[in-house]
Design a protein around this motif. Structure first.
Motif, PDB file in Angstrom:
ATOM      1  N   SER A  29      -1.210 -11.818  -6.795  1.00  0.00           N
ATOM      2  CA  SER A  29      -1.402 -10.401  -6.517  1.00  0.00           C
ATOM      3  C   SER A  29      -2.087 -10.217  -5.165  1.00  0.00           C
ATOM      4  N   SER A  30      -1.652  -9.203  -4.445  1.00  0.00           N
ATOM      5  CA  SER A  30      -2.238  -8.929  -3.131  1.00  0.00           C
ATOM      6  C   SER A  30      -3.698  -8.522  -3.229  1.00  0.00           C
ATOM      7  N   ALA A  36      -6.460 -13.106  -0.458  1.00  0.00           N
ATOM      8  CA  ALA A  36      -5.096 -12.670  -0.779  1.00  0.00           C
ATOM      9  C   ALA A  36      -4.784 -11.326  -0.118  1.00  0.00           C
ATOM     10  N   TYR A  37      -5.768 -10.431  -0.129  1.00  0.00           N
ATOM     11  CA  TYR A  37      -5.545  -9.126   0.512  1.00  0.00           C
ATOM     12  C   TYR A  37      -5.378  -9.274   2.019  1.00  0.00           C
ATOM     13  N   ALA A  40      -1.963 -10.334   2.639  1.00  0.00           N
ATOM     14  CA  ALA A  40      -1.043  -9.211   2.421  1.00  0.00           C
ATOM     15  C   ALA A  40      -1.030  -8.276   3.635  1.00  0.00           C
ATOM     16  N   ARG A  47       6.623  -6.399   4.758  1.00  0.00           N
ATOM     17  CA  ARG A  47       6.688  -5.713   3.469  1.00  0.00           C
ATOM     18  C   ARG A  47       7.114  -4.259   3.632  1.00  0.00           C
ATOM     19  N   HIS A 579       1.866  -2.854  -0.820  1.00  0.00           N
ATOM     20  CA  HIS A 579       1.516  -4.153  -1.398  1.00  0.00           C
ATOM     21  C   HIS A 579       1.618  -4.112  -2.925  1.00  0.00           C
ATOM     22  N   ASP A 583       4.232  -6.419  -4.929  1.00  0.00           N
ATOM     23  CA  ASP A 583       3.839  -7.304  -6.028  1.00  0.00           C
ATOM     24  C   ASP A 583       4.665  -7.018  -7.274  1.00  0.00           C
TER      25      ASP A 583
END
Length: 607
Positions: A29-30, A36-37, A40, A47, A579, A583
């Motif tokens: 998950s973003s 992780a963010y 993203a 994206r 995002h 996901d």
């Protein structure tokens, strides 16, 4: 009350369980961590390019996406419920003010024609909404229509603006309820019922507990049941329409037909039924058109309509036609009561009777009628805004918590409660004039987008083989022609009559020629299903033209507001929404797949 059981979620395509579980286990998950963010955000351009134009299929919107709400909304509404909701949403307190302003400043007694022109414009937009609502009977209204046509980003941008329009306008309407209720009972409500708080800035320093109470009570009502909310709306609307008919009758009974052509001061004001000519009528139409805003909320009730193919066309178009008739009669009554140059700008009907011997009590009746109008328009608007937010939550671009439908009440409780609290907080502290500077343009922009979308859907289709680029080129060129007409109307002085008329005629002829050529050269790729806009592509083209013209009539602060809100929406989309939807796509939640679900049809569907 009819309650519908929770709809079972469609089975995902083979392999999806493993894919989704692996994604969750891997923390893909973003938003699972700051790292992780950060990844993203670095991947945001790719994206956005992937998701911005990603359109869903109508089957997915009506099947898999709707299943994300859990329980289904109860299909308990009939066409008379929709007509009542349309009347309640449109016939608010604003007409008691806009009629006088449009007559005094622009159209004179010709304000009757202004209301007829604005009603025609509303009806053209209503046709566009109806085609989508019948074929896609879900709660998302314009958000869903644009999502299946132009993709995720266009839907998110217009949906976000529309939600903000609803919240600010509902807060403004609730604040005005205090003032009109005071008029009905003969009390200076703003000074007696609002609490001054020293130290807060002007415009935010008078607490309105009455407005908060009204919003919270309506929020509880719409959370409890849509059908019961419709019954309450029908009762309030019936009483409100009776008040309006009473005011109309009083105007015709005590008015003077000579006021339709004779001003109070002939030396400084031109006479005649159209004292300022066609320009005055159309400028007046631009002002009074805002009194028609509200019918779009009816389309958000499509998911709760028992027989969409029959009930939605009658409910949406019928309510617009009835409201147009009421408004024209109100305008004629107002014009007969007083010469147009003697009409009070702020409270035309109340002021007209206040100065008449033995008829001062009518102004209290006007206040009572306006108070009921506020309650009905507020209820319909809050029903609509909750369903918009519910479907935005289904789409994956906002938290899924907002999409939940209560299995006990069959209503979107979370979205209703969230927006009710937000609206009440704004209404508590924010003055009416601050709020009114923030509304109107977003709704007109959405009407413009829906009219474009219905043309694109018919001629480009939702799959391959349609004329996508010729259709987009036509829509762009036609909008530019409408914009050119609007700029000539606004910027070329009326004193240059010949030049102005020639330029306007040239722009109108160019626009009509584009529609004729497009109709002759580009075949329809997707004929309508159960109900279609008549006169395609002329009717939606006329709607596009008129909405561009009305958008051109708005002031600079409206565009500043629209730009700021749109920039904020883009920022939210880039930082969060794209995002979240990416996901969801990677985990298979947005895959139409084999379980997309069939389009909802009404039983024994007859038109």
């Amino acid at each position: 009350m009819e309650k519908q059981q929770a709809a079972a979620s469609p089975e995902p395509a083979p392999g999806r369980h493993h894919h989704a579980a692996a994604a969750a286990a891997g923390g893909s998950s973003s938003f699972s961590s700051l790292r992780a963010y950060g990844r993203a955000l670095a991947d945001a351009p790719r994206r956005v390019a992937r998701r911005a134009c990603a359109a869903t299929s109508p089957a997915d919107e009506a099947g898999r996406a709707r299943a994300r709400s859990g329980a289904a909304m109860a299909r308990a509404l009939r066409w008379w419920d929709l007509v009542g909701l349309g009347l309640g949403g449109m016939v608010g307190a604003g007409v008691f003010v806009t009629t006088g302003r449009a007559a005094r400043l622009y159209a004179g007694p010709g304000v009757v024609a202004s209301y007829a022109v604005a009603g025609l414009c509303a009806l053209l937009s209503a046709f566009c909404y109806t085609e989508f609502a019948v074929d896609l009977p879900v709660a998302g209204g314009a958000f869903s229509y644009l999502r299946v046509t132009f993709g995720e980003f266009a839907a998110f941008l217009t949906g976000a603006n529309l939600i903000m329009e609803y919240v600010f306008s509902n807060a403004a309407v609730a604040r005005s309820f205090t003032a009109y209720l005071g008029t009905a009972v003969g009390v200076d409500a703003p000074s007696r019922w609002r609490i001054a708080v020293p130290g807060l800035p002007d415009g935010f320093n008078r607490l309105d507990l009455v407005a908060v109470a009204v919003i919270l009570l309506i929020s509880l009502c719409i959370c409890y049941s849509t059908k019961e909310s419709s019954v309450v709306n029908m009762a309030l609307t019936a009483v409100h329409v009776a008040f309006i008919l009473f005011v109309i009758a009083m105007g015709f009974a005590h008015g003077d037909a000579r006021n339709l052509t004779r001003p109070a001061d002939p030396a400084s004001s031109p006479g005649g039924f159209f004292p300022h000519g066609a320009a005055g009528v159309f400028n007046g139409a631009a002002m009074v058109y805002l009194s028609y805003i509200g019918y779009d909320a009816v389309s958000t009730m499509a998911e709760e309509v028992a027989r969409p193919a029959r009930d939605i066309p009658i409910g949406v178009s019928g309510s617009v036609i009835l409201v147009t008739a009421l408004y024209c009669l109100m305008a004629a009554s107002m014009s007969m009561l007083l010469p147009y140059d003697a009409i009070d700008l702020e409270a035309p009907f109340s002021a007209a009777f206040r100065g008449r011997e033995r008829w001062g009590w009518v102004s209290n009746v006007v206040g009572a009628g306006a108070s009921l109008g506020i309650l009905t328009s507020l209820m319909v608007a809050m029903l609509g805004q909750a369903r918009y937010l519910c479907v935005i939550g289904r789409s994956g671009v906002m938290p899924a918590w907002l999409a939940r439908v209560s299995p006990r009440t069959a209503t979107p409780v979370n979205a209703s409660a969230f927006l009710g609290v937000l609206t009440a907080a704004l209404a508590l502290v924010t003055e009416l004039d601050v709020l009114l500077n923030l509304v109107c343009i977003g709704t007109l922009f959405v009407f413009y987008m829906v009219a474009n979308a219905v043309v694109y859907r018919r001629y480009a289709g939702t799959g391959s083989g349609g004329a996508a680029w010729p259709t987009l080129a036509f829509l762009l060129a036609f909008s530019l022609a409408a914009l050119a007409f609007t700029l000539v109307w606004k910027l070329v002085p009326p004193e240059h009559g010949g030049v102005r008329a020639g330029l306007l005629a040239a722009c109108a002829a160019a626009a009509a020629g584009m529609v004729g050529a497009f109709q002759a050269l580009v075949p329809q790729a997707q004929p309508p299903g159960l109900w279609g806009v008549p006169g395609m592509p002329w009717v939606p083209a006329a709607s596009v033209f008129l909405n561009v013209f009305l958008l051109g009539s708005l002031d600079r602060p409206s565009y500043v507001r629209f730009g700021c809100f749109s920039a904020a929406a883009v920022l939210v989309y880039v930082l969060y929404s794209v995002h979240a939807s990416y996901d969801a796509e990677e985990s298979g939640a947005l895959d139409g797949g084999s379980g997309g679900g069939a389009k909802v049809q009404d039983e024994a569907c007859t038109v």
